[in-house]
Scaffold this motif. Structure first.
Motif, PDB file in Angstrom:
ATOM      1  N   HIS A  66       8.524   5.295   4.932  1.00 33.47           N
ATOM      2  CA  HIS A  66       7.948   3.951   4.887  1.00 33.47           C
ATOM      3  C   HIS A  66       8.646   2.966   5.814  1.00 33.47           C
ATOM      4  CE1 HIS A  66       6.128   4.733   0.617  1.00 33.47           C
ATOM      5  NE2 HIS A  66       5.725   5.607   1.514  1.00 33.47           N
ATOM      6  N   ALA A  67       9.964   3.024   5.877  1.00 27.61           N
ATOM      7  CA  ALA A  67      10.705   2.071   6.714  1.00 27.61           C
ATOM      8  C   ALA A  67      10.279   2.171   8.172  1.00 27.61           C
ATOM      9  CB  ALA A  67      12.206   2.293   6.575  1.00 27.61           C
ATOM     10  N   SER A  68      10.125   3.375   8.671  1.00 24.68           N
ATOM     11  CA  SER A  68       9.714   3.563  10.064  1.00 24.68           C
ATOM     12  C   SER A  68       8.300   3.040  10.298  1.00 24.68           C
ATOM     13  CB  SER A  68       9.799   5.047  10.439  1.00 24.68           C
ATOM     14  OG  SER A  68       9.424   5.238  11.786  1.00 24.68           O
ATOM     15  N   ILE A  69       7.428   3.255   9.348  1.00 25.52           N
ATOM     16  CA  ILE A  69       6.040   2.802   9.464  1.00 25.52           C
ATOM     17  C   ILE A  69       5.968   1.274   9.507  1.00 25.52           C
ATOM     18  CG2 ILE A  69       3.822   2.712   8.241  1.00 25.52           C
ATOM     19  CD1 ILE A  69       4.539   5.558   7.171  1.00 25.52           C
ATOM     20  N   LEU A  70       6.843   0.604   8.805  1.00 26.45           N
ATOM     21  CA  LEU A  70       6.806  -0.860   8.712  1.00 26.45           C
ATOM     22  C   LEU A  70       7.482  -1.571   9.880  1.00 26.45           C
ATOM     23  CD1 LEU A  70       7.550  -1.136   4.904  1.00 26.45           C
ATOM     24  CD2 LEU A  70       5.369  -1.589   6.051  1.00 26.45           C
ATOM     25  N   LEU A  71       8.274  -0.871  10.674  1.00 28.70           N
ATOM     26  CA  LEU A  71       9.079  -1.517  11.718  1.00 28.70           C
ATOM     27  C   LEU A  71       8.270  -2.393  12.665  1.00 28.70           C
ATOM     28  CD1 LEU A  71      11.491   1.390  12.752  1.00 28.70           C
ATOM     29  CD2 LEU A  71      12.018  -0.619  11.351  1.00 28.70           C
ATOM     30  N   ALA A  72       7.192  -1.884  13.223  1.00 31.55           N
ATOM     31  CA  ALA A  72       6.433  -2.645  14.224  1.00 31.55           C
ATOM     32  C   ALA A  72       5.867  -3.929  13.621  1.00 31.55           C
ATOM     33  CB  ALA A  72       5.314  -1.790  14.812  1.00 31.55           C
ATOM     34  N   PHE A  73       5.330  -3.836  12.420  1.00 33.83           N
ATOM     35  CA  PHE A  73       4.769  -5.031  11.783  1.00 33.83           C
ATOM     36  C   PHE A  73       5.857  -6.040  11.443  1.00 33.83           C
ATOM     37  CE2 PHE A  73       1.165  -2.277  11.514  1.00 33.83           C
ATOM     38  CZ  PHE A  73       0.091  -3.137  11.652  1.00 33.83           C
ATOM     39  N   PHE A 126       0.837  -1.204   0.000  1.00 38.60           N
ATOM     40  CA  PHE A 126       0.000   0.000   0.000  1.00 38.60           C
ATOM     41  C   PHE A 126       0.874   1.257   0.000  1.00 38.60           C
ATOM     42  CE2 PHE A 126      -2.292   3.150   2.765  1.00 38.60           C
ATOM     43  CZ  PHE A 126      -3.266   3.518   1.850  1.00 38.60           C
ATOM     44  N   LEU A 127       1.867   1.268   0.864  1.00 40.29           N
ATOM     45  CA  LEU A 127       2.728   2.447   0.954  1.00 40.29           C
ATOM     46  C   LEU A 127       3.490   2.695  -0.335  1.00 40.29           C
ATOM     47  CD1 LEU A 127       4.152   2.012   4.567  1.00 40.29           C
ATOM     48  CD2 LEU A 127       2.512   3.748   3.803  1.00 40.29           C
ATOM     49  N   ASN A 128       3.983   1.627  -0.971  1.00 41.42           N
ATOM     50  CA  ASN A 128       4.781   1.836  -2.187  1.00 41.42           C
ATOM     51  C   ASN A 128       3.932   1.947  -3.449  1.00 41.42           C
ATOM     52  OD1 ASN A 128       4.352  -0.747  -3.336  1.00 41.42           O
ATOM     53  ND2 ASN A 128       6.113  -1.607  -2.267  1.00 41.42           N
ATOM     54  N   GLY A 129       2.606   1.867  -3.309  1.00 45.12           N
ATOM     55  CA  GLY A 129       1.714   2.106  -4.432  1.00 45.12           C
ATOM     56  C   GLY A 129       1.391   0.911  -5.295  1.00 45.12           C
ATOM     57  N   THR A 130       1.820  -0.286  -4.906  1.00 39.98           N
ATOM     58  CA  THR A 130       1.488  -1.465  -5.704  1.00 39.98           C
ATOM     59  C   THR A 130       0.178  -2.103  -5.253  1.00 39.98           C
ATOM     60  OG1 THR A 130       2.843  -2.904  -4.298  1.00 39.98           O
ATOM     61  CG2 THR A 130       3.904  -1.964  -6.259  1.00 39.98           C
ATOM     62  N   ARG A 131      -0.430  -1.502  -4.261  1.00 40.45           N
ATOM     63  CA  ARG A 131      -1.734  -1.953  -3.770  1.00 40.45           C
ATOM     64  C   ARG A 131      -2.548  -0.707  -3.443  1.00 40.45           C
ATOM     65  NH1 ARG A 131      -3.216  -6.836  -0.044  1.00 40.45           N
ATOM     66  NH2 ARG A 131      -5.220  -6.122   0.699  1.00 40.45           N
ATOM     67  N   LEU A 160      -2.717   5.818   7.614  1.00 39.42           N
ATOM     68  CA  LEU A 160      -1.330   6.086   7.226  1.00 39.42           C
ATOM     69  C   LEU A 160      -1.199   6.477   5.752  1.00 39.42           C
ATOM     70  CD1 LEU A 160       0.231   3.072   9.137  1.00 39.42           C
ATOM     71  CD2 LEU A 160       0.251   5.480   9.834  1.00 39.42           C
ATOM     72  N   ALA A 161      -2.314   6.649   5.072  1.00 34.62           N
ATOM     73  CA  ALA A 161      -2.312   6.945   3.634  1.00 34.62           C
ATOM     74  C   ALA A 161      -1.554   8.229   3.295  1.00 34.62           C
ATOM     75  CB  ALA A 161      -3.739   7.024   3.105  1.00 34.62           C
ATOM     76  N   ALA A 162      -1.587   9.209   4.171  1.00 39.42           N
ATOM     77  CA  ALA A 162      -0.901  10.478   3.886  1.00 39.42           C
ATOM     78  C   ALA A 162       0.605  10.286   3.714  1.00 39.42           C
ATOM     79  CB  ALA A 162      -1.174  11.480   4.998  1.00 39.42           C
ATOM     80  N   ALA A 163       1.162   9.193   4.227  1.00 36.95           N
ATOM     81  CA  ALA A 163       2.605   8.943   4.134  1.00 36.95           C
ATOM     82  C   ALA A 163       3.019   8.276   2.822  1.00 36.95           C
ATOM     83  CB  ALA A 163       3.056   8.073   5.307  1.00 36.95           C
ATOM     84  N   ARG A 164       2.067   7.864   2.009  1.00 35.04           N
ATOM     85  CA  ARG A 164       2.407   7.151   0.779  1.00 35.04           C
ATOM     86  C   ARG A 164       3.407   7.898  -0.112  1.00 35.04           C
ATOM     87  NH1 ARG A 164      -2.763   4.541  -1.994  1.00 35.04           N
ATOM     88  NH2 ARG A 164      -1.172   3.254  -2.962  1.00 35.04           N
ATOM     89  N   PRO A 165       3.266   9.206  -0.311  1.00 32.37           N
ATOM     90  CA  PRO A 165       4.224   9.897  -1.183  1.00 32.37           C
ATOM     91  C   PRO A 165       5.612  10.098  -0.566  1.00 32.37           C
ATOM     92  CG  PRO A 165       2.202  11.195  -0.906  1.00 32.37           C
ATOM     93  CD  PRO A 165       2.147  10.073   0.061  1.00 32.37           C
ATOM     94  N   PHE A 166       5.777   9.769   0.703  1.00 34.93           N
ATOM     95  CA  PHE A 166       7.026  10.024   1.420  1.00 34.93           C
ATOM     96  C   PHE A 166       7.770   8.714   1.662  1.00 34.93           C
ATOM     97  CE2 PHE A 166       3.960  13.307   2.459  1.00 34.93           C
ATOM     98  CZ  PHE A 166       4.677  14.470   2.192  1.00 34.93           C
TER      99      PHE A 166
END
Length: 150
Positions: free
Chosen positions: A122-129, A95-100, A112-118
């Motif tokens: 993305h790396a920080s957003i994915l850490l917990a998961f 989703f973040l990288n735009g392939t979904r 978290l959609a507002a972070a897609r262009p940044f």
């Protein structure tokens, strides 16, 4: 995009991270760090007899976006399988990288959609998961198999 990156919803999530303390006796732990910003998240898990997350602990040292993501993870991780956690992280990354087009079925990730262009965020957003999926996968490995790996 008209939505500010650090909006009220992101800041509210960042201020209310569930399970924000390490477990005393985890079955497994995993730490992930973003090389871009230095954010770091450690997740501890205990799986129940059914193989699903029975207890979760998090130590989150991240930006507001990383904290918001950890908040969403913590709010819904109990009762999830290791595969559920991995699938949620994969869907979020796509989703973040735009392939979904959508973030998958994990509740709240659309915030978290507002972070897609940044891409740098993305790396920080994915850490917990990523840390949760890794810790749960480690905990799911039978003890004998873990001893053999050492």
């Amino acid at each position: 995009m008209n939505t500010p990156l650090y909006n009220r919803d992101i800041l509210r999530l960042a201020a209310s991270i569930p399970h924000q303390s390490r477990l005393d006796r985890p079955q497994a732990s995993a730490t992930r760090r973003s090389p871009v910003c230095g954010s770091i998240v450690t997740v501890d898990v205990v799986l129940g007899a059914d193989g699903r997350v029975a207890a979760l602990g998090q130590e989150v040292k991240a930006c507001a976006l990383g904290q918001a993501s950890a908040s969403l993870l913590g709010a819904h991780a109990i009762g999830r399988s290791p595969d559920d956690l991995a699938a949620a992280g994969d869907a979020l990354a796509a989703f973040l990288n735009g392939t979904r087009d959508d973030p998958g079925s994990w509740p709240g990730l659309e915030q978290l959609a507002a972070a897609r262009p940044f891409a740098a965020r993305h790396a920080s957003i994915l850490l917990a998961f990523q840390a949760a999926a890794e810790a749960a996968a480690k905990a799911a490995v039978p003890t004998a198999t873990m001893a053999e790996r050492r």
